[in-house]
Scaffold this motif. Sequence first.
Motif, PDB file in Angstrom:
ATOM      1  N   ILE A 236       0.889  -1.163   0.000  1.00 14.92           N
ATOM      2  CA  ILE A 236       0.000   0.000   0.000  1.00 14.92           C
ATOM      3  C   ILE A 236       0.924   1.209   0.000  1.00 14.92           C
ATOM      4  N   ASP A 237       1.003   1.853  -1.144  1.00 18.34           N
ATOM      5  CA  ASP A 237       1.979   2.930  -1.350  1.00 18.34           C
ATOM      6  C   ASP A 237       1.418   4.234  -0.783  1.00 18.34           C
ATOM      7  N   HIS A 238       2.095   4.771   0.232  1.00 16.11           N
ATOM      8  CA  HIS A 238       1.586   6.003   0.864  1.00 16.11           C
ATOM      9  C   HIS A 238       1.510   7.157  -0.138  1.00 16.11           C
ATOM     10  N   LYS A 239       2.344   7.079  -1.176  1.00 11.50           N
ATOM     11  CA  LYS A 239       2.366   8.202  -2.143  1.00 11.50           C
ATOM     12  C   LYS A 239       1.075   8.265  -2.968  1.00 11.50           C
ATOM     13  N   ALA A 240       0.321   7.173  -2.957  1.00 12.11           N
ATOM     14  CA  ALA A 240      -0.934   7.153  -3.722  1.00 12.11           C
ATOM     15  C   ALA A 240      -2.088   7.805  -2.951  1.00 12.11           C
ATOM     16  N   TYR A 241      -1.821   8.263  -1.731  1.00 14.27           N
ATOM     17  CA  TYR A 241      -2.893   8.842  -0.909  1.00 14.27           C
ATOM     18  C   TYR A 241      -2.631  10.317  -0.659  1.00 14.27           C
ATOM     19  N   SER A 242      -3.716  11.074  -0.590  1.00 14.63           N
ATOM     20  CA  SER A 242      -3.574  12.530  -0.507  1.00 14.63           C
ATOM     21  C   SER A 242      -3.233  12.986   0.908  1.00 14.63           C
ATOM     22  N   SER A 243      -3.458  12.141   1.892  1.00 11.41           N
ATOM     23  CA  SER A 243      -3.167  12.557   3.271  1.00 11.41           C
ATOM     24  C   SER A 243      -2.735  11.359   4.091  1.00 11.41           C
ATOM     25  N   ARG A 244      -2.106  11.645   5.217  1.00 11.05           N
ATOM     26  CA  ARG A 244      -1.713  10.591   6.158  1.00 11.05           C
ATOM     27  C   ARG A 244      -2.956   9.832   6.633  1.00 11.05           C
ATOM     28  N   GLU A 245      -4.036  10.581   6.879  1.00  9.37           N
ATOM     29  CA  GLU A 245      -5.281   9.969   7.363  1.00  9.37           C
ATOM     30  C   GLU A 245      -5.812   8.963   6.338  1.00  9.37           C
ATOM     31  N   ALA A 246      -5.808   9.366   5.069  1.00  5.27           N
ATOM     32  CA  ALA A 246      -6.350   8.491   4.017  1.00  5.27           C
ATOM     33  C   ALA A 246      -5.505   7.226   3.878  1.00  5.27           C
ATOM     34  N   PHE A 247      -4.182   7.392   3.968  1.00  3.96           N
ATOM     35  CA  PHE A 247      -3.285   6.227   3.898  1.00  3.96           C
ATOM     36  C   PHE A 247      -3.551   5.284   5.067  1.00  3.96           C
ATOM     37  N   ASP A 248      -3.646   5.849   6.261  1.00  9.67           N
ATOM     38  CA  ASP A 248      -3.855   5.007   7.446  1.00  9.67           C
ATOM     39  C   ASP A 248      -5.196   4.275   7.379  1.00  9.67           C
ATOM     40  N   GLN A 249      -6.209   4.941   6.839  1.00  5.40           N
ATOM     41  CA  GLN A 249      -7.524   4.289   6.683  1.00  5.40           C
ATOM     42  C   GLN A 249      -7.401   3.071   5.770  1.00  5.40           C
ATOM     43  N   ALA A 250      -6.690   3.247   4.664  1.00  9.13           N
ATOM     44  CA  ALA A 250      -6.519   2.142   3.712  1.00  9.13           C
ATOM     45  C   ALA A 250      -5.732   1.001   4.352  1.00  9.13           C
ATOM     46  N   LEU A 251      -4.712   1.383   5.106  1.00 11.53           N
ATOM     47  CA  LEU A 251      -3.880   0.387   5.782  1.00 11.53           C
ATOM     48  C   LEU A 251      -4.710  -0.393   6.804  1.00 11.53           C
ATOM     49  N   MET A 252      -5.490   0.327   7.590  1.00 12.37           N
ATOM     50  CA  MET A 252      -6.338  -0.320   8.599  1.00 12.37           C
ATOM     51  C   MET A 252      -7.329  -1.282   7.943  1.00 12.37           C
ATOM     52  N   ALA A 253      -7.929  -0.819   6.852  1.00 15.81           N
ATOM     53  CA  ALA A 253      -8.935  -1.654   6.176  1.00 15.81           C
ATOM     54  C   ALA A 253      -8.293  -2.957   5.692  1.00 15.81           C
ATOM     55  N   ARG A 254      -7.079  -2.844   5.162  1.00 18.29           N
ATOM     56  CA  ARG A 254      -6.388  -4.047   4.656  1.00 18.29           C
ATOM     57  C   ARG A 254      -6.001  -4.975   5.801  1.00 18.29           C
ATOM     58  N   ILE A 255      -5.467  -4.399   6.854  1.00 20.16           N
ATOM     59  CA  ILE A 255      -5.041  -5.204   8.012  1.00 20.16           C
ATOM     60  C   ILE A 255      -6.248  -5.919   8.621  1.00 20.16           C
ATOM     61  N   ASP A 256      -7.356  -5.195   8.740  1.00 21.22           N
ATOM     62  CA  ASP A 256      -8.522  -5.766   9.424  1.00 21.22           C
ATOM     63  C   ASP A 256      -9.159  -6.911   8.637  1.00 21.22           C
ATOM     64  N   GLN A 257      -8.831  -7.009   7.358  1.00 20.43           N
ATOM     65  CA  GLN A 257      -9.316  -8.163   6.588  1.00 20.43           C
ATOM     66  C   GLN A 257      -8.832  -9.482   7.176  1.00 20.43           C
ATOM     67  N   VAL A 258      -7.659  -9.455   7.812  1.00 15.07           N
ATOM     68  CA  VAL A 258      -7.137 -10.713   8.368  1.00 15.07           C
ATOM     69  C   VAL A 258      -7.363 -10.810   9.877  1.00 15.07           C
ATOM     70  N   GLN A 259      -7.975  -9.792  10.460  1.00 12.00           N
ATOM     71  CA  GLN A 259      -8.314  -9.805  11.893  1.00 12.00           C
ATOM     72  C   GLN A 259      -7.158 -10.264  12.786  1.00 12.00           C
ATOM     73  N   PRO A 260      -6.060  -9.520  12.765  1.00 12.97           N
ATOM     74  CA  PRO A 260      -4.901  -9.957  13.547  1.00 12.97           C
ATOM     75  C   PRO A 260      -5.080  -9.714  15.049  1.00 12.97           C
ATOM     76  N   ASP A 261      -4.403 -10.534  15.834  1.00 13.80           N
ATOM     77  CA  ASP A 261      -4.351 -10.322  17.287  1.00 13.80           C
ATOM     78  C   ASP A 261      -3.266  -9.307  17.637  1.00 13.80           C
ATOM     79  N   ILE A 262      -2.282  -9.186  16.741  1.00 15.97           N
ATOM     80  CA  ILE A 262      -1.186  -8.253  16.985  1.00 15.97           C
ATOM     81  C   ILE A 262      -0.734  -7.657  15.654  1.00 15.97           C
ATOM     82  N   VAL A 263      -0.366  -6.387  15.676  1.00 19.77           N
ATOM     83  CA  VAL A 263       0.189  -5.721  14.500  1.00 19.77           C
ATOM     84  C   VAL A 263       1.625  -5.343  14.855  1.00 19.77           C
ATOM     85  N   ILE A 264       2.554  -5.857  14.060  1.00 17.21           N
ATOM     86  CA  ILE A 264       3.977  -5.724  14.370  1.00 17.21           C
ATOM     87  C   ILE A 264       4.629  -4.770  13.372  1.00 17.21           C
ATOM     88  N   LEU A 265       5.185  -3.684  13.880  1.00 19.76           N
ATOM     89  CA  LEU A 265       5.933  -2.764  13.026  1.00 19.76           C
ATOM     90  C   LEU A 265       7.383  -3.237  13.014  1.00 19.76           C
TER      91      LEU A 265
END
Length: 216
Positions: free
Chosen positions: A60-89
């Motif tokens: 998910i390329d952050h450069k394709a999003y107009s704002s940090r908020e929009a990027f994070d929303q897309a990231l959250m939506a993708r992550i939540d598809q797999v319903q993780p117990d932990i998110v590891i940076l």
Amino acid sequence: MKQTIKAAVLISGGGSNLQAFIDQVAQGTLNIEISLVVSNVADAYGLERARNANIEHDCIDHKAYSSREAFDQALMARIDQVQPDIVILAGFMRILTAEFVNHYANRLVNIHPSLLPKFTGVNTHQRAIDAGEQWHGASIHFVIPELDAGPVILQGRLPITPKDDAESLQQRIHKIEHQLYPLAIQWFAQNRLSIENDQVLLDGETSAQQLQTFDL
Ligand code: GRF
């Protein structure tokens, strides 16, 4: 009974910490299923590592999003598809919005190459040398909206020698990271961690195991 929890791993680069997770899962010493790897950089080598290990992965390329908020929303939506117990940076080089961080409160962890609270931010190795520090290392911590400031789970340290430069320190600290990040995640998977008064407890108490000294 062995518990296996679901993890999403976020990367931006080489993914050597991701590889340490993959290896320890294969060895049976880390009871997680890596359900998803996401990179914000298309050619991150870590994506190749995920592919080689047959792990679901995405860019998910952050450069394709107009704002940090929009990027994070897309990231959250993708992550939540797999319903993780932990998110590891694991070398994820984007600052996350408070909304993202709060969405994964108490199940979002990061590794930072310094002995927090010392040297938040970048160039930690050179800054530790310049400050004349005796010790340097890496910290694994729960993420809160303030950068590099969440409760520390586990730290590894080594003495800085007169011969060290930023490069040599970085290499040695990477080795510490590869040992300690899977261990911290295993503690989480085994439900051994709790947070009390902004402090992380292991099996209900502060433990000497949470600061490990290396001679590498
Ligand atoms: C690590 O040094 C970590 O401390 C920092 O980014 C680096 C990631 O390395 N946050 P890799 O991509 O896991 O090799």
